[in-house]
Design an enzyme around this catalytic site. Sequence first.
Site, PDB file in Angstrom:
ATOM      1  N   GLY A  51       0.823  -1.203   0.000  1.00  0.00           N
ATOM      2  CA  GLY A  51       0.000   0.000   0.000  1.00  0.00           C
ATOM      3  C   GLY A  51       0.857   1.252   0.000  1.00  0.00           C
ATOM      4  O   GLY A  51       0.559   2.209   0.714  1.00  0.00           O
ATOM      5  N   HIS A  52       1.924   1.235  -0.804  1.00  0.00           N
ATOM      6  CA  HIS A  52       2.817   2.383  -0.897  1.00  0.00           C
ATOM      7  C   HIS A  52       3.672   2.289  -2.162  1.00  0.00           C
ATOM      8  O   HIS A  52       3.656   1.289  -2.856  1.00  0.00           O
ATOM      9  CB  HIS A  52       3.720   2.472   0.338  1.00  0.00           C
ATOM     10  N   ALA A  53       4.411   3.353  -2.419  1.00  0.00           N
ATOM     11  CA  ALA A  53       5.408   3.393  -3.493  1.00  0.00           C
ATOM     12  C   ALA A  53       6.657   4.038  -2.912  1.00  0.00           C
ATOM     13  O   ALA A  53       6.610   4.677  -1.859  1.00  0.00           O
ATOM     14  CB  ALA A  53       4.897   4.200  -4.681  1.00  0.00           C
TER      15      ALA A  53
END
Length: 140
Positions: A51-53
């Site tokens: 749930g991130h980059a």
Amino acid sequence: MSIHECKLIKLPKISDPRGNLTFIEGQNHIPFDIQRVYYLYDVPGGAERGGHAHKALQQLIIAISGSFDIHLDDGKERKTIHLNRGYDGLLVPNMIWREIDNFSSAAVCLVMASERYDEADYYRDYDEFVRATQQKNLSV
């Protein structure tokens, strides 16, 4: 970056009746020096990770045991990769949003990272990530 730059890497597999062996060398099998290694395990059924980059960090993700799905998103396109072999690694460059789910029982997700942990390197808000990818595309 584009999801088309995410790729499966076949890692060396040395077969032996006593058990198989796979190894990974930075700057040989993967295009970066390994600065950090971590792993996810005992993930409850139905839970999601990721749930991130990352702004700069690159990763190699491996299903050491069991299986899971990795959903990749570059702000324009999406694709899902199912990992279930200890000798297949998924190379994820920077600026790719990732979510991991569908963990099988006893799954272990090993991650090798090109950088040490730095909270400033994360996009944790999807809309902010998309805005950043659009700004990068305008400046190219």
